[in-house]
Design a protein around this motif. Sequence first.
Motif, mmCIF file in Angstrom:
data_model
loop_
_atom_site.group_PDB
_atom_site.id
_atom_site.type_symbol
_atom_site.label_atom_id
_atom_site.label_comp_id
_atom_site.label_asym_id
_atom_site.label_seq_id
_atom_site.Cartn_x
_atom_site.Cartn_y
_atom_site.Cartn_z
ATOM 1 N N SER A 197 -10.638 1.375 -21.185
ATOM 2 C CA SER A 197 -10.929 1.999 -19.877
ATOM 3 C C SER A 197 -10.485 1.100 -18.721
ATOM 4 O O SER A 197 -11.217 0.932 -17.737
ATOM 5 N N ARG A 198 -9.291 0.533 -18.836
ATOM 6 C CA ARG A 198 -8.786 -0.322 -17.767
ATOM 7 C C ARG A 198 -8.129 0.551 -16.699
ATOM 8 O O ARG A 198 -6.908 0.608 -16.546
ATOM 9 N N ILE A 199 -8.967 1.260 -15.976
ATOM 10 C CA ILE A 199 -8.523 2.190 -14.942
ATOM 11 C C ILE A 199 -9.029 1.725 -13.580
ATOM 12 O O ILE A 199 -10.236 1.498 -13.403
ATOM 13 N N LYS A 200 -8.121 1.563 -12.649
ATOM 14 C CA LYS A 200 -8.505 1.285 -11.265
ATOM 15 C C LYS A 200 -8.419 2.598 -10.494
ATOM 16 O O LYS A 200 -7.432 3.330 -10.598
ATOM 17 N N THR A 201 -9.452 2.892 -9.730
ATOM 18 C CA THR A 201 -9.471 4.118 -8.934
ATOM 19 C C THR A 201 -9.192 3.803 -7.469
ATOM 20 O O THR A 201 -9.820 2.916 -6.891
ATOM 21 N N LEU A 202 -8.237 4.536 -6.900
ATOM 22 C CA LEU A 202 -7.918 4.429 -5.480
ATOM 23 C C LEU A 202 -8.351 5.709 -4.783
ATOM 24 O O LEU A 202 -8.355 6.785 -5.393
ATOM 25 N N PHE A 203 -8.714 5.600 -3.512
ATOM 26 C CA PHE A 203 -9.206 6.754 -2.767
ATOM 27 C C PHE A 203 -8.323 6.999 -1.547
ATOM 28 O O PHE A 203 -8.113 6.095 -0.732
ATOM 29 N N GLN A 204 -7.804 8.224 -1.452
ATOM 30 C CA GLN A 204 -7.010 8.597 -0.283
ATOM 31 C C GLN A 204 -7.801 9.595 0.555
ATOM 32 O O GLN A 204 -8.337 10.577 0.029
ATOM 33 N N PRO A 205 -7.873 9.358 1.878
ATOM 34 C CA PRO A 205 -8.699 10.235 2.714
ATOM 35 C C PRO A 205 -8.109 11.627 2.879
ATOM 36 O O PRO A 205 -6.881 11.814 2.904
ATOM 37 N N ILE A 206 -8.984 12.589 2.995
ATOM 38 C CA ILE A 206 -8.641 13.971 3.338
ATOM 39 C C ILE A 206 -9.363 14.271 4.650
ATOM 40 O O ILE A 206 -10.568 14.023 4.764
ATOM 41 N N VAL A 207 -8.620 14.758 5.649
ATOM 42 C CA VAL A 207 -9.206 14.885 6.983
ATOM 43 C C VAL A 207 -9.284 16.337 7.436
ATOM 44 O O VAL A 207 -8.555 17.206 6.961
#
Length: 352
Positions: A118-128
């Motif tokens: 489970s070597r998963i990095k999560t990134l978050f992109q904004p929704i406006v």
Amino acid sequence: MSCGRCEKLPEIDFNVTDAYVDIPTEHHGEIFENVLKANKYDYREVDRGYFIKRLNFEDFISFLSNMVFNTVEQKDVKVLPIKAGESLKFSSLRQYKALVEWKSLYQGKEVASIIGESRIKTLFQPIVEAKTGEIYGYEALSRGMMKNGKIMNPEELFSRAKEMDLMFYLDRVCRESSIRAASKQGIKKRLFVNFIPTAIYEPSLCLQSTAKVLREESIDPEQMVFEVVETEKVEDFGHLNRILDYYRDKGYSTALDDIGSGYSNISSLMQLKPDYMKIEMNIIREIHLDSKKQELLDEFICSGKKVGATILAEGIETVEEYNYLKGKDVDLMQGYLFGKPEEVPIKEVELR
């Protein structure tokens, strides 16, 4: 009952001493025998195939792939590994794979370890919000981390997993990692989490573990938006609708991604009645300059509004695109103009 198809990673490294190789034609038999003799393998012919004893299975797969069979033949040559001292039984057939599949499994060891650990990095992109520019929510994007600490190219990660028949497992790990990461970051706004419909057999079984993680992290169902990726590749709308119904019954929202990406029958998609409809970036790119893209956008907005969908334009990179879309009936926006995917989600958007 849980779904073993997506919860148990297939065993790849075997304590193997023997193997059975099934070749596609009699013509291949003589050639294969000569190769085995030349390389001093201990073998015997069994039912049009060959039983080879005392070998290193990984080296043997490499040998067959690189020295014996071409890429076309590798699809038809079947190999069954046999563990030391183990008798054949019906369950052994699960490991009876084409040579090309075995080659992919061994070449994709890094992918398998990313999934298994489970070597998963999560990134978050904004929704406006389109009208105000305020953050409405975030899309969670998964990145696989290699053992050297670098990020594996997402396209390579998912294409390799598909070749290795590990998409079921990867899809689950990414969903659950996204939820846990969002909880850790304290995200309270809408969370868009991707899923691949072909990686789910029976939603009530395959999605049990995802629902469990949501409960463990105390995430409000109203916060969750499950987003279909590869929308343009959907063939079984009945199966997809069962998945979406499962999510809706649990109180989650649903979204269709990449609307406009080569998909012609928009009316079929609209029968799924998504809560959100995401217009893909190739339609949005320089839309202020392209009348054909503008017409397509209007058609998609009209279709979406008929089923009550919230319209989200993605891939916005310029102020010109943003200003044009503000004048249309678009509800939400996403793109580098508002923020790139980040491990720590941004709290406010500043238009450049």
